[in-house]
Enzyme design. Structure first.
Site, PDB file in Angstrom:
ATOM      1  N   GLU A  57       0.585  -1.195   0.029  1.00  0.00           N
ATOM      2  CA  GLU A  57      -0.030  -0.058   0.105  1.00  0.00           C
ATOM      3  C   GLU A  57       1.026   1.195   0.134  1.00  0.00           C
ATOM      4  O   GLU A  57       1.992   1.239   0.728  1.00  0.00           O
ATOM      5  CB  GLU A  57      -0.622  -0.076   1.293  1.00  0.00           C
ATOM      6  CG  GLU A  57      -1.819   0.884   1.300  1.00  0.00           C
ATOM      7  CD  GLU A  57      -2.590   0.979   2.558  1.00  0.00           C
ATOM      8  OE1 GLU A  57      -2.827   2.280   3.324  1.00  0.00           O
ATOM      9  OE2 GLU A  57      -3.313   0.022   3.120  1.00  0.00           O
ATOM     10  N   GLU A  78      -2.148  10.734   4.422  1.00  0.00           N
ATOM     11  CA  GLU A  78      -3.194  10.510   5.668  1.00  0.00           C
ATOM     12  C   GLU A  78      -3.303  11.619   6.364  1.00  0.00           C
ATOM     13  O   GLU A  78      -2.291  12.087   7.039  1.00  0.00           O
ATOM     14  CB  GLU A  78      -3.043   9.138   6.498  1.00  0.00           C
ATOM     15  CG  GLU A  78      -3.243   8.040   5.659  1.00  0.00           C
ATOM     16  CD  GLU A  78      -3.046   6.803   6.605  1.00  0.00           C
ATOM     17  OE1 GLU A  78      -4.051   6.197   7.199  1.00  0.00           O
ATOM     18  OE2 GLU A  78      -1.840   6.392   6.849  1.00  0.00           O
TER      19      GLU A  78
END
Length: 603
Positions: A138, A143
């Protein structure tokens, strides 16, 4: 500042139009991940959030002023995990992916303490963790947590062993913004040797590329809710100005950039990257135009007859795989003539980068007649076959069951086979055309660079059938052969409605529903007719909750088709939708030169 000189823009969504569906079929994004589906209208999400489709009764998405907003609300509908907040996620899984390149989002993330925004990439295919330690692949471009509004967390997930090094040291880049309010850009330049993260165009840090991050990855963007959030609270919103992807791969194909309408009046531009000219027909998958291409469109981005790898072609020495043909081989045509192969061209799409408009048509074994084709035949949508005395593009024959269009194909290679005259090869024992050189076309292929179009004036084998009773009869025969209906005259009255025609970014979207009154639970094969010609063939089989609630079969009678071929602006156009087998029409709409749509009478 990030420098993308030598890169091409390969994906661009400026969010001037909305293109979202549950599965992503016919749209740019899916809003439910099939592997994480919780119920018919939701994705189980993460944190304390469920990601929902508008059919849940709550629509988390809104579009205005060139930006897409996602709003999270406390549990509002019966969809989603009980007690979770309901919010939105976008993914290009199955529609767009790319190996390496620069990926960037421009967004105004929420400063609510419960907010958890993200822009991230996942591989088309996960590589199992050889260490059985629960690792996966990933790439988190950003974020963002509302309770640390200044912080930017960029993280690499890998199955590579840590070798005693804390993951924050060699797998994460953390940075802070002095003023987090408003729109900011977050990007990653993923290369074979290193991965570099950028905030507002400035390098935030780099890490070495792990051994398991060298395959195509697709995009995701979402607003989640942190697991510490209370069960109730005030809704909060994040907004996305654009998502852009670039590549410096030698075979990367540029897409046109959409209309820039930055909500805050600022836009960093393309950092030196190049784009395709407006209206270009060579756009790669994932541009807004190609992402809305239908499963049945017959006008591909590259209008040349092509065979997929693995197709068997009859030659003087027997059936030969198309990839094993050589110049000078002698092909046996459908009429029994022997013709030499004079040129072979290729067009390659690594990973899942083939544009939707270029995805092949799959003709299953026996779909056309007994033993025809002998095996599944994969050809480009514009590839003509010779059937029932008609010279017709494969895309016109799509029935959704035995002849399909739009399946994602990994590492697709198209092969172009030219004879000394335009003729019918026997591909899997099916008459299918050879390459007909048009001016400049040969040079667009991998093995045709710099080659002259010596055969550009060659005459075509026959005129193509675009419409008319003969093509309608052929389509009906193949539909009946596929078992989509009973023997004639077993068709019932056609029920349905053309709900929507709209032009988005120059492309046409057509949606509605259809049902056969005699076969209320079966699909209906439909033609979408634009200005008198069949532009797409599709099945009315998409589930719509409103149809289910109204007792229309099981609700699986909707259709939503995007046509990748732009309509000429400033001119009137007419669209009708009809049943393929008999021409019964469910409705028509007309757009005038000013772009205004109205209902139209259909004969």
């Amino acid at each position: 500042m990030v420098d993308l000189t030598g890169y091409r823009l390969t994906f661009d969504d400026e969010f001037n139009a909305r293109s979202i569906s549950q599965t992503g079929a016919g749209t740019t994004y899916a809003d439910i991940r099939s592997e994480w589906r919780y119920d018919a209208n939701s994705d189980i999400g993460f944190g304390r959030s469920s990601f929902v489709d508008p059919s849940s009764g709550y629509d988390p998405f809104s579009l205005q002023n060139g930006a897409l907003s996602i709003t999270a609300v406390p549990d509002r509908t019966a969809s989603g995990f009980p007690g979770s907040w309901e919010s939105g996620l976008l993914t290009t899984q199955g529609n767009f992916s790319q190996t390496y390149g620069y990926f960037e989002i421009c967004a105004d993330f929420s400063n609510d303490p419960n907010a958890w925004d993200a822009f991230w990439l996942l591989p088309n295919q996960q590589t199992p963790d050889p260490n059985n330690a629960g690792g996966h692949q990933e790439l988190d471009v950003v974020e963002h947590y509302g309770n640390n509004d200044k912080g930017v967390y960029s993280t690499i997930h890998t199955t590579d062993p840590q070798n005693g090094i804390p993951w924050q040291v060699n797998r994460q880049v953390y940075s802070e913004m002095p003023n987090p309010s408003g729109y900011h850009t977050y990007g990653v330049n993923w290369q074979a040797d290193k991965i570099s993260f950028y905030v507002d165009g400035q390098l935030a840090g780099s890490q070495a590329t792990p051994s398991d991050l060298h395959s195509p990855m697709y995009l995701l963007a979402n607003l989640a809710v942190q697991s510490t959030a209370p069960a109730s609270g005030n809704p909060f919103t994040s907004s996305i100005d654009y998502i852009r992807v670039y590549s410096n791969a030698p075979n990367a194909v540029a897409v046109p950039q959409g209309r820039v309408s930055s909500p805050d009046g600022r836009d960093p531009g393309l950092y030196g990257a190049t784009v395709a000219a407006p209206g270009s027909t060579t756009a790669a998958a994932g541009s807004k135009s190609n992402a809305t291409a239908p499963s049945g469109s017959t006008t591909p981005a590259q209008p040349a007859p092509c065979y997929c790898t693995g197709t068997r072609i009859l030659t003087e020495r027997g059936e030969v795989l198309v990839e094993d043909l050589r110049i000078g081989d002698v092909a046996v045509t459908a009429s029994g003539h022997l013709r030499p192969v004079r040129w072979i061209g290729t067009r390659r799409y690594p990973g899942l980068t083939v544009p939707r408009a270029d995805r092949p048509v799959r003709i299953r074994a026996g779909a056309l007649a007994d033993g025809m084709p002998a095996r599944d035949l994969w050809v480009s949508p514009d590839h003509a076959l010779y059937l029932d005395g008609l010279f017709v593009a494969a895309g016109h024959l799509v029935n959704g069951r035995t002849i399909t269009r739009g399946e994602p194909v990994a590492d697709l290679t198209y092969w172009h086979v030219e004879l000394d005259t335009h003729d019918m090869l026997l591909a899997e024992r099916t008459p299918a055309e050879s390459f007909l050189p048009l001016p400049g076309l040969r040079r667009q292929f991998d093995s045709g660079k710099g080659e002259a179009d010596a055969g550009a004036t060659a005459a075509p084998f026959a005129a193509r059938a675009e419409d008319g009773p003969e093509l309608q009869a052929l389509s009906r025969r193949l539909i009946v052969r596929a078992g989509l209906s009973v023997d004639s005259p077993g068709f019932g009255d056609l029920l349905g409605h053309l709900d929507l025609c709209e032009i988005r970014g120059g492309d046409l979207r057509v949606a509605g529903w259809a049902q056969d009154a005699r076969h209320r639970n079966g699909p209906v094969c439909l033609d979408v007719v634009v200005d008198g010609a069949v532009a797409a063939t599709t099945l009315a089989e998409v589930y719509r909750p409103d149809l289910a609630a109204a007792g229309v079969g099981g609700g699986r009678h909707g259709f939503d088709v995007g046509l990748d071929e732009p309509l000429a602006p400033g001119m009137p156009h007419f669209v009708a939708v009809r049943r393929s087998v008999d021409g019964a029409v469910i409705g028509g709409m007309r757009v005038d030169a000013t772009g205004r749509w109205c209902r139209a009478q259909v004969a």
